[in-house]
Design a protein around this motif. Sequence first.
Motif, short mmCIF file in Angstrom:
data_model
loop_
_atom_site.label_atom_id
_atom_site.label_comp_id
_atom_site.label_asym_id
_atom_site.label_seq_id
_atom_site.Cartn_x
_atom_site.Cartn_y
_atom_site.Cartn_z
N LEU A 186 -30.76 114.42 81.65
CA LEU A 186 -31.74 114.48 82.73
C LEU A 186 -32.98 115.30 82.37
O LEU A 186 -33.92 115.38 83.15
CB LEU A 186 -31.09 115.06 84.00
CG LEU A 186 -30.11 114.11 84.71
CD1 LEU A 186 -29.46 114.79 85.90
CD2 LEU A 186 -30.82 112.83 85.16
N ASN A 187 -32.98 115.88 81.17
CA ASN A 187 -34.19 116.56 80.71
C ASN A 187 -35.27 115.59 80.26
O ASN A 187 -36.42 115.99 80.05
CB ASN A 187 -33.87 117.52 79.54
CG ASN A 187 -32.99 118.68 79.97
OD1 ASN A 187 -33.05 119.10 81.11
ND2 ASN A 187 -32.18 119.18 79.05
N TRP A 188 -34.89 114.31 80.09
CA TRP A 188 -35.85 113.31 79.63
C TRP A 188 -36.65 112.77 80.81
O TRP A 188 -36.10 112.45 81.86
CB TRP A 188 -35.14 112.17 78.91
CG TRP A 188 -34.64 112.59 77.55
CD1 TRP A 188 -33.44 113.15 77.27
CD2 TRP A 188 -35.36 112.49 76.31
NE1 TRP A 188 -33.35 113.41 75.92
CE2 TRP A 188 -34.52 113.01 75.31
CE3 TRP A 188 -36.62 112.00 75.97
CZ2 TRP A 188 -34.90 113.06 73.97
CZ3 TRP A 188 -37.00 112.06 74.63
CH2 TRP A 188 -36.15 112.58 73.65
N LYS A 189 -37.96 112.69 80.62
CA LYS A 189 -38.89 112.30 81.67
C LYS A 189 -39.71 111.10 81.18
O LYS A 189 -40.16 111.08 80.03
CB LYS A 189 -39.82 113.49 81.96
CG LYS A 189 -40.87 113.31 83.05
CD LYS A 189 -41.75 114.57 83.10
CE LYS A 189 -42.80 114.49 84.21
NZ LYS A 189 -42.30 114.98 85.49
N LEU A 190 -39.87 110.10 82.05
CA LEU A 190 -40.71 108.97 81.69
C LEU A 190 -42.15 109.44 81.52
O LEU A 190 -42.72 110.06 82.41
CB LEU A 190 -40.65 107.89 82.78
CG LEU A 190 -41.53 106.66 82.53
CD1 LEU A 190 -41.00 105.85 81.34
CD2 LEU A 190 -41.62 105.78 83.78
N LEU A 191 -42.72 109.14 80.36
CA LEU A 191 -44.12 109.49 80.09
C LEU A 191 -45.03 108.30 80.38
O LEU A 191 -46.03 108.43 81.09
CB LEU A 191 -44.26 109.94 78.63
CG LEU A 191 -45.68 110.26 78.14
CD1 LEU A 191 -46.29 111.40 78.94
CD2 LEU A 191 -45.66 110.59 76.64
N PHE A 192 -44.68 107.13 79.84
CA PHE A 192 -45.54 105.96 79.98
C PHE A 192 -44.69 104.70 79.93
O PHE A 192 -43.85 104.55 79.04
CB PHE A 192 -46.58 105.93 78.86
CG PHE A 192 -47.52 104.76 78.86
CD1 PHE A 192 -48.01 104.23 80.05
CD2 PHE A 192 -47.94 104.21 77.66
CE1 PHE A 192 -48.90 103.15 80.04
CE2 PHE A 192 -48.83 103.14 77.64
CZ PHE A 192 -49.31 102.61 78.82
N GLN A 193 -44.88 103.84 80.91
CA GLN A 193 -44.23 102.52 80.95
C GLN A 193 -45.31 101.46 80.77
O GLN A 193 -46.27 101.41 81.54
CB GLN A 193 -43.53 102.34 82.30
CG GLN A 193 -43.01 100.93 82.56
CD GLN A 193 -42.43 100.81 83.95
OE1 GLN A 193 -41.55 101.58 84.34
NE2 GLN A 193 -42.91 99.85 84.74
N LEU A 194 -45.16 100.64 79.72
CA LEU A 194 -46.14 99.61 79.41
C LEU A 194 -45.49 98.25 79.48
O LEU A 194 -44.61 97.92 78.70
CB LEU A 194 -46.74 99.84 78.02
CG LEU A 194 -47.77 98.82 77.55
CD1 LEU A 194 -49.00 98.82 78.45
CD2 LEU A 194 -48.17 99.09 76.09
N ASP A 195 -45.93 97.45 80.42
CA ASP A 195 -45.39 96.12 80.66
C ASP A 195 -45.96 95.13 79.64
O ASP A 195 -46.93 95.42 78.93
CB ASP A 195 -45.79 95.69 82.08
CG ASP A 195 -44.81 94.71 82.71
OD1 ASP A 195 -44.00 94.10 81.98
OD2 ASP A 195 -44.86 94.56 83.95
N SER A 196 -45.37 93.94 79.56
CA SER A 196 -46.01 92.82 78.87
C SER A 196 -47.25 92.44 79.67
O SER A 196 -47.18 92.28 80.89
CB SER A 196 -45.06 91.63 78.77
OG SER A 196 -43.95 91.92 77.93
N ILE A 197 -48.39 92.33 79.00
CA ILE A 197 -49.66 92.11 79.69
C ILE A 197 -50.37 90.92 79.07
O ILE A 197 -50.87 91.00 77.93
CB ILE A 197 -50.57 93.36 79.60
CG1 ILE A 197 -49.85 94.61 80.15
CG2 ILE A 197 -51.87 93.13 80.35
CD1 ILE A 197 -50.62 95.89 79.95
N ASP A 198 -50.40 89.80 79.79
CA ASP A 198 -51.07 88.60 79.28
C ASP A 198 -52.52 88.87 78.92
O ASP A 198 -53.01 88.41 77.89
CB ASP A 198 -51.01 87.48 80.32
CG ASP A 198 -49.60 86.92 80.50
OD1 ASP A 198 -48.76 87.15 79.60
OD2 ASP A 198 -49.34 86.28 81.54
N GLU A 199 -53.22 89.60 79.80
CA GLU A 199 -54.65 89.84 79.59
C GLU A 199 -54.93 90.58 78.29
O GLU A 199 -56.02 90.44 77.71
CB GLU A 199 -55.22 90.66 80.76
CG GLU A 199 -55.16 89.96 82.10
CD GLU A 199 -53.89 90.26 82.89
OE1 GLU A 199 -53.94 90.19 84.12
OE2 GLU A 199 -52.86 90.58 82.25
N ALA A 200 -53.97 91.38 77.84
CA ALA A 200 -54.14 92.14 76.60
C ALA A 200 -53.52 91.45 75.40
O ALA A 200 -53.66 91.91 74.27
CB ALA A 200 -53.54 93.54 76.76
#
Length: 297
Positions: free
Chosen positions: A249-263
């Motif tokens: 539980l010491n781990w924290k989400l920093l960044f979630q990056l989805d699949s992005i068609d535009e990119a």
Amino acid sequence: DGLIKWKENKMKDKIIDLIKKSGLKRIENDLIQSIKSSIKVNVLTVNEEDIKIGQSKIGGIPDVPGDFVWPLNKNGDPLAFLAQFNLEEISSYDIEKSLPSSGMLYFFYDAEEQPWGFDPEDRGQWKVLYYESSENLNRIEFPDNLHEDFRFIACALSFELDFTLPLDDSPIIRDLQLSSKELDLYSDLMWKVLELRKEDYPLNRLFGHPDQIQGEMQLECQLVSNGLYCGNSSGYKDPRAKELEKGALNWKLLFQLDSIDEAGMMWGDCGSLYFWIEEEALRNRNFENVWLILQCY
């Protein structure tokens, strides 16, 4: 800042109201405590020339300081550039003040190999870089040997304050030992919260609870980053796992990056990348041991 504060109170109050009406009286206070703020990251396709140097963006070419060295994978090949965040732009949305109020944060990944993060050998196949200043940046060229497929299309960003609840298979909910009836009520609650938040894809966020696809990730981060293979059950059954589990539980989400068609970004089969960091490392601005997990449908 005043508008953000108003939205914070309004959205959080609505989620608390849903919790109180959910029928989950036994764990009502626990659920309210589990609400986590998040910064939702929205994308807009523009010409990269219209994105100012040093502005937050997903894809495109990074804007970097003079001492920047392009990160390489274990084979010496360049990692793909995913995103940069100007921390001054997101500071007002970072209500827990988890990040510095200024500087730049950059994310890179081996987009060709697409490691899943369940193997300790995956270390080094992604990189998060933090620089204290956002001044005197230059938009550099891609490395010559970075494949065209991994030179992603630039997207401008906007940000929203968001609030999230853990999914039912997260460690937080698992520790509450819900009955089958409570699990059904919690599932109903989650749907109502999703409707309230009007989720749409792609789902990109900084902090908060992840929009996970294949189960919880904190224990996996803890075990794999400490050398246990989690591509099957062996790491979870390892004699060291029980002691290591205490730090999950010491781990924290920093960044979630989805699949992005535009990119032009696709992770597995319409999946997402999740960058995780330990709380102490985040406090110390140490991004060396960030762990990544890829999940997909």
